[in-house]
Design an enzyme around this catalytic site. Structure first.
Site, PDB file in Angstrom:
ATOM      1  N   ASP A  38     -66.126  86.188 -65.613  1.00 48.21           N
ATOM      2  CA  ASP A  38     -66.660  85.017 -66.326  1.00 48.21           C
ATOM      3  C   ASP A  38     -66.435  85.044 -67.839  1.00 48.21           C
ATOM      4  OD1 ASP A  38     -68.094  82.492 -66.021  1.00 48.21           O
ATOM      5  OD2 ASP A  38     -69.781  83.430 -67.037  1.00 48.21           O
ATOM      6  N   ARG A  44     -76.292  80.333 -56.141  1.00 41.05           N
ATOM      7  CA  ARG A  44     -75.605  81.489 -56.737  1.00 41.05           C
ATOM      8  C   ARG A  44     -76.009  82.804 -56.092  1.00 41.05           C
ATOM      9  NH1 ARG A  44     -71.869  80.494 -61.191  1.00 41.05           N
ATOM     10  NH2 ARG A  44     -72.072  78.251 -61.536  1.00 41.05           N
ATOM     11  N   THR A  47     -64.318  83.299 -60.479  1.00 40.54           N
ATOM     12  CA  THR A  47     -64.771  84.436 -59.673  1.00 40.54           C
ATOM     13  C   THR A  47     -63.806  84.691 -58.522  1.00 40.54           C
ATOM     14  OG1 THR A  47     -67.055  84.002 -60.316  1.00 40.54           O
ATOM     15  CG2 THR A  47     -66.718  85.343 -58.342  1.00 40.54           C
ATOM     16  N   GLY A  93     -56.178  83.259 -52.034  1.00 39.17           N
ATOM     17  CA  GLY A  93     -55.215  84.373 -52.031  1.00 39.17           C
ATOM     18  C   GLY A  93     -53.782  83.930 -52.306  1.00 39.17           C
ATOM     19  N   HIS A 152     -64.505  82.171 -72.257  1.00 39.36           N
ATOM     20  CA  HIS A 152     -65.012  81.933 -70.902  1.00 39.36           C
ATOM     21  C   HIS A 152     -63.889  82.259 -69.916  1.00 39.36           C
ATOM     22  CE1 HIS A 152     -67.066  78.795 -68.027  1.00 39.36           C
ATOM     23  NE2 HIS A 152     -67.439  80.032 -67.755  1.00 39.36           N
ATOM     24  N   ARG A 202     -77.276  74.700 -65.638  1.00 34.14           N
ATOM     25  CA  ARG A 202     -77.379  74.667 -67.089  1.00 34.14           C
ATOM     26  C   ARG A 202     -77.688  73.246 -67.544  1.00 34.14           C
ATOM     27  NH1 ARG A 202     -73.029  74.815 -68.973  1.00 34.14           N
ATOM     28  NH2 ARG A 202     -71.668  75.185 -67.197  1.00 34.14           N
ATOM     29  N   SER A 218     -66.727  76.076 -65.485  1.00 35.07           N
ATOM     30  CA  SER A 218     -67.690  76.551 -64.500  1.00 35.07           C
ATOM     31  C   SER A 218     -67.423  75.902 -63.138  1.00 35.07           C
ATOM     32  CB  SER A 218     -69.108  76.205 -64.952  1.00 35.07           C
ATOM     33  OG  SER A 218     -69.315  76.714 -66.250  1.00 35.07           O
ATOM     34  N   ALA A 219     -67.434  76.730 -62.108  1.00 32.20           N
ATOM     35  CA  ALA A 219     -67.189  76.303 -60.723  1.00 32.20           C
ATOM     36  C   ALA A 219     -65.769  75.772 -60.512  1.00 32.20           C
ATOM     37  CB  ALA A 219     -68.246  75.295 -60.255  1.00 32.20           C
ATOM     38  N   CYS A 220     -64.802  76.358 -61.216  1.00 32.95           N
ATOM     39  CA  CYS A 220     -63.397  75.977 -61.046  1.00 32.95           C
ATOM     40  C   CYS A 220     -62.514  77.161 -60.673  1.00 32.95           C
ATOM     41  CB  CYS A 220     -62.877  75.295 -62.299  1.00 32.95           C
ATOM     42  SG  CYS A 220     -63.636  73.688 -62.574  1.00 32.95           S
ATOM     43  N   GLY A 221     -63.089  78.256 -60.171  1.00 28.77           N
ATOM     44  CA  GLY A 221     -62.255  79.280 -59.545  1.00 28.77           C
ATOM     45  C   GLY A 221     -62.107  80.610 -60.255  1.00 28.77           C
ATOM     46  N   TYR A 263     -83.459  79.087 -64.779  1.00 29.47           N
ATOM     47  CA  TYR A 263     -82.109  79.147 -64.203  1.00 29.47           C
ATOM     48  C   TYR A 263     -81.199  80.079 -65.007  1.00 29.47           C
ATOM     49  CZ  TYR A 263     -77.332  78.019 -63.076  1.00 29.47           C
ATOM     50  OH  TYR A 263     -76.002  78.140 -62.743  1.00 29.47           O
ATOM     51  N   LYS A 322     -74.397  83.340 -71.201  1.00 27.92           N
ATOM     52  CA  LYS A 322     -73.801  82.211 -71.906  1.00 27.92           C
ATOM     53  C   LYS A 322     -74.262  82.158 -73.365  1.00 27.92           C
ATOM     54  CE  LYS A 322     -71.756  80.872 -68.209  1.00 27.92           C
ATOM     55  NZ  LYS A 322     -70.297  81.031 -68.118  1.00 27.92           N
TER      56      LYS A 322
HETATM   57  P1  GDP Z   1     -66.173  79.895 -61.176  1.00 29.19           P
HETATM   58  O1  GDP Z   1     -67.483  79.218 -61.295  1.00 29.19           O
HETATM   59  O2  GDP Z   1     -65.169  79.422 -62.187  1.00 29.19           O
HETATM   60  O3  GDP Z   1     -66.286  81.373 -61.130  1.00 29.19           O
HETATM   61  O4  GDP Z   1     -65.553  79.410 -59.775  1.00 29.19           O
HETATM   62  P2  GDP Z   1     -65.614  80.088 -58.329  1.00 29.19           P
HETATM   63  O5  GDP Z   1     -64.539  81.100 -58.179  1.00 29.19           O
HETATM   64  O6  GDP Z   1     -66.994  80.530 -58.020  1.00 29.19           O
HETATM   65  O7  GDP Z   1     -65.238  78.842 -57.438  1.00 29.19           O
HETATM   66  C1  GDP Z   1     -65.973  77.628 -57.508  1.00 29.19           C
HETATM   67  C2  GDP Z   1     -65.695  76.801 -56.286  1.00 29.19           C
HETATM   68  O8  GDP Z   1     -64.298  76.491 -56.238  1.00 29.19           O
HETATM   69  C3  GDP Z   1     -66.016  77.532 -54.989  1.00 29.19           C
HETATM   70  O9  GDP Z   1     -66.568  76.619 -54.078  1.00 29.19           O
HETATM   71  C4  GDP Z   1     -64.672  78.021 -54.511  1.00 29.19           C
HETATM   72  O10 GDP Z   1     -64.628  78.171 -53.120  1.00 29.19           O
HETATM   73  C5  GDP Z   1     -63.721  76.953 -55.027  1.00 29.19           C
HETATM   74  N1  GDP Z   1     -62.373  77.510 -55.337  1.00 29.19           N
HETATM   75  C6  GDP Z   1     -62.089  78.640 -56.011  1.00 29.19           C
HETATM   76  N2  GDP Z   1     -60.755  78.880 -56.061  1.00 29.19           N
HETATM   77  C7  GDP Z   1     -60.167  77.855 -55.391  1.00 29.19           C
HETATM   78  C8  GDP Z   1     -58.790  77.525 -55.081  1.00 29.19           C
HETATM   79  O11 GDP Z   1     -57.836  78.228 -55.428  1.00 29.19           O
HETATM   80  N3  GDP Z   1     -58.587  76.356 -54.388  1.00 29.19           N
HETATM   81  C9  GDP Z   1     -59.633  75.550 -53.983  1.00 29.19           C
HETATM   82  N4  GDP Z   1     -59.343  74.445 -53.310  1.00 29.19           N
HETATM   83  N5  GDP Z   1     -60.935  75.848 -54.243  1.00 29.19           N
HETATM   84  C10 GDP Z   1     -61.198  76.969 -54.937  1.00 29.19           C
HETATM   85  P1  PGA Z   2     -69.334  80.133 -63.620  1.00 21.99           P
HETATM   86  O1  PGA Z   2     -70.593  80.743 -64.405  1.00 21.99           O
HETATM   87  O2  PGA Z   2     -68.338  79.888 -64.716  1.00 21.99           O
HETATM   88  O3  PGA Z   2     -68.983  81.240 -62.703  1.00 21.99           O
HETATM   89  O4  PGA Z   2     -69.685  78.873 -62.912  1.00 21.99           O
HETATM   90  C1  PGA Z   2     -71.750  80.106 -64.678  1.00 21.99           C
HETATM   91  C2  PGA Z   2     -71.604  78.937 -65.613  1.00 21.99           C
HETATM   92  O5  PGA Z   2     -70.547  78.809 -66.278  1.00 21.99           O
HETATM   93  O6  PGA Z   2     -72.556  78.176 -65.696  1.00 21.99           O
HETATM   94 MN    MN Z   3     -69.159  80.596 -66.501  1.00 26.24          MN
HETATM   95 MN    MN Z   4     -67.995  82.546 -61.479  1.00 26.43          MN
END
Ligand code: GDP
Ligand code: PGA
Ligand code: MN
Ligand code: MN
Length: 607
Positions: free
Chosen positions: A297, A389, A277, A516, A250, A81, A272-275, A221, A230
């Site tokens: 999401d 992705r 999914t 987990g 979100h 993004r 985004s990318a903080c866990g 993208y 989004k």
């Molecule tokens: P989203 O973008 O918020 O959906 O985040 P994701 O679930 O796709 O996770 C983003 C990244 O964080 C990935 O590389 C995961 O492997 C990692 N991640 C997710 N959950 C955890 C967790 O509980 N601990 C750690 N250390 N990494 C995590």
């Molecule tokens: P994410 O979704 O939150 O799973 O990373 C895409 C984004 O927020 O850009």
């Molecule tokens: Mn998102």
């Molecule tokens: Mn996600």
């Protein structure tokens, strides 16, 4: 060329004259070679994927490994993004607020109209009718995306309810549908050869919340181009939700089932990318507990007749971060994509027609990396882009909750806020009440990830994980959260918790094993709701000590767990000026009740 002469313009399947007129207007402006009204059929999917394979945009994966699945590599400059190029165009600058880029609607439309002029020359213009959320909702949330990208059309098929079955809803919608205009901005001159991932250096992702329009230009993208996600379900919907008294957030939606077979629905906002999914597809490690997925999401939450807050997931697919996903961290995501019908973007390609990314099992000796280069373990670069992705249907998830498609949604018992912080923020903190929880959400912070273009690792405030997705003034948003709490019966409101899976030890290792094992934290949250778990009152809220969480069978250093739960007053004192700075940015629109929470925190910390 006039619109009447753009073949296909007149083949509208809908009787909605607003849609017909808009398609005509855009065809006239963008001058594509033809207009195609998408029906979402299997035939259409096959035709477009065949065409993209032919064009070199897609590579078909080995059907024995991943049936009906494809690999795509984007332009190296079109991988995330683009927040710098994202605009909220309200009549007044105050409407967009201090956290958004703003331009007056008329000015933005003038600029972008010139970009759109002739921008689809040599290409096909697709018209995609779609619905965010269940189509049998009382008030289906409709949209029409115009795009000149086949990749976008097939992605929309996975990510939204789209095609012929939405048309009757559109026929009856009057003007209650969102105009979502997208172009990659890469016209083709007569005889000019196409590239695998056409896009434009100039990018704009513009939103007009007052007229419910989205204009996107220059990028293919996901977050910039699949406009239902989004742009609509967060930025436009957050503004609608503010006007109508609900919440567009979100957040993932998770169903947690206790050994007593009691179900608890949890929503969680992480940047985004903080866990998100991963938590949404959690496989609990504690005996007797199960989890099912409703969404990963986005959550739309409204009060039900019984006074509880009900959430739906407006999406139809997962757009998940690939790196780090494997059979140990997220087995349910692996089982989902294994069934096929998926798209993989900017991962690496194996020599035997499968995909690979950092963190996935196996140690391939040779790959084609996301830039198309030969890759070996000695290459010294990532084979997959950190924001690569997978796009895959929710319905394939083996633990999808049976009610994931219920238009009434699911009643939320707890809301989690969380970010990615090396220090300061404990593994879990329970808010005193809704207003205190709103303060926690409002002051949330996280290290920047690869999901957005820019510097990774920098700590920034990301209120409710909505910083890049808010369609209006952030101060008004905080006031809206406070008001939502006031309008409800306090006993029926979700309990709010603040979590951090990412606290680190001195050598950089994660203190908490995560994935987990996060079920242990969720169990504690549930027991707090049931009144059966204890906690320790601290200046920042209720935090458990290690003996107050179920750690049975956990393979971790007790010292690490204790450190993950520590409330370090000195670290928190260092946080105070950062919150002060953030609130100064929010400015006069910061609700006094949130300011009061801040003053009370300072007092408790002795800061
Ligand atoms: P989203 O973008 O918020 O959906 O985040 P994701 O679930 O796709 O996770 C983003 C990244 O964080 C990935 O590389 C995961 O492997 C990692 N991640 C997710 N959950 C955890 C967790 O509980 N601990 C750690 N250390 N990494 C995590
Ligand atoms: P994410 O979704 O939150 O799973 O990373 C895409 C984004 O927020 O850009
Ligand atoms: Mn998102
Ligand atoms: Mn996600």
């Amino acid at each position: 060329m006039t619109a009447a002469t753009v073949p296909g313009t007149d083949r509208a399947p809908t009787t909605n004259q607003g849609v017909v007129a808009w398609v005509q207007e855009i065809a006239e402006l963008a001058t594509p070679d033809r207009v195609v009204w998408c029906d979402g059929s299997e035939e259409e999917w096959t035709r477009l994927t065949d065409q993209l394979v032919e064009a070199g945009t897609l590579t078909r994966l080995d059907p024995d490994k991943k049936p009906n699945s494809f690999y795509a590599a984007s332009d190296p400059d079109d991988v995330a993004r683009v927040e710098e190029r994202t605009y909220i165009c309200t009549e007044t600058e105050r409407g967009a607020g201090p956290t958004n880029n703003w331009m007056a609607p008329a000015e933005m439309k003038q600029t972008m109209t010139e970009l759109y002029r002739g921008c689809m020359k040599g290409r096909t213009m697709y018209v995609v009718p779609f619905c965010m959320g269940p189509t049998d909702s009382d008030d289906p949330m409709l949209g029409v995306e115009i795009t000149d990208s086949e990749y976008v059309v097939i992605s929309m098929k996975i990510m939204t309810r789209m095609g012929a079955h939405v048309v009757p809803l559109l026929d009856a919608a009057g003007d209650r549908w969102v105009k979502a205009l997208h172009s990659i901005g890469a016209p083709l001159a007569e005889g000019q050869a196409d590239v695998a991932w056409p896009c434009n250096e100039t990018k704009y992702i513009s939103h007009f919340p007052e007229t419910r329009e989205i204009w996107s230009f220059g990028s293919g993208y996901g977050g910039n181009a699949l406009l239902g996600k989004k742009c609509y379900a967060l930025r436009i919907a957050s503004a609608i939700a503010h006007d109508e008294g609900w919440l567009a957030e979100h957040m993932l939606i998770l169903k947690l089932i206790s050994p007593e077979e009691k179900a608890y629905y949890v929503a969680a906002a992480f940047p985004s990318a903080c866990g998100k999914t991963n938590l949404a597809m959690l496989q609990p490690t504690i005996p007797g507990w199960r989890a099912e997925t409703v969404g990963d999401d986005i959550a739309w939450m409204r009060f039900g007749a019984d006074g509880r807050l009900y959430a739906i997931n407006p999406e139809f697919g997962f757009f998940g971060v690939a790196p780090g996903t494997n059979w140990k961290t997220n087995p349910n995501a692996m089982r989902t994509i294994e069934q096929g019908n998926s798209l993989f973007t900017n991962v690496a390609l194996t020599d035997d027609g499968d995909v690979w990314w950092e963190g996935l099992e196996g140690d391939p000796a040779h790959l084609t990396d996301w830039k198309g280069n030969d890759w070996t373990p000695e290459s010294g670069v990532n084979a997959a882009h950190p924001n690569s992705r997978y796009t895959t249907p929710i319905s394939q998830c083996p633990v999808v909750a049976p009610e994931w498609n219920d238009p009434n949604g699911v009643p939320i018992s707890a809301i989690l806020f969380g970010g990615r912080r090396k220090t300061t923020i404990p593994l879990v903190t329970e808010a005193r009440d809704w207003q205190h929880g709103t303060f926690m959400g409002a002051t949330m912070s996280s290290e920047k990830t690869a999901a957005a273009a820019g510097k990774v690792g920098e700590v920034r405030r990301d209120p409710m994980a909505m910083l890049p997705f808010l369609g209006y003034n952030v101060g008004d948003y905080f006031a809206h959260w406070v008001d939502v709490g006031k309008s409800a019966d306090a006993g029926k409101l979700p309990k709010i918790f603040y979590v951090n899976w990412f606290r680190r030890g001195e050598d950089g290792r994660f203190l908490w094993p995560g994935f987990g094992e996060n079920s242990r934290v969720l169990k504690w949250c549930v027991e707090r709701m049931e009144g059966t778990a204890s906690a320790t009152e601290t200046p920042i809220g209720f935090v458990p000590t290690a003996d107050q969480i179920d750690l049975e069978g956990l393979d971790a250093e007790p010292a690490d767990i204790a450190a993950s739960l520590a409330v370090d007053v000195e670290e928190w004192k260092a946080e105070i000026p950062l919150i002060e700075e953030w609130f100064a940015k929010v400015g006069d629109n910061l609700p006094s009740s949130i300011r009061d929470e801040f003053e009370a925190l300072k007092q408790r910390l002795g800061a």
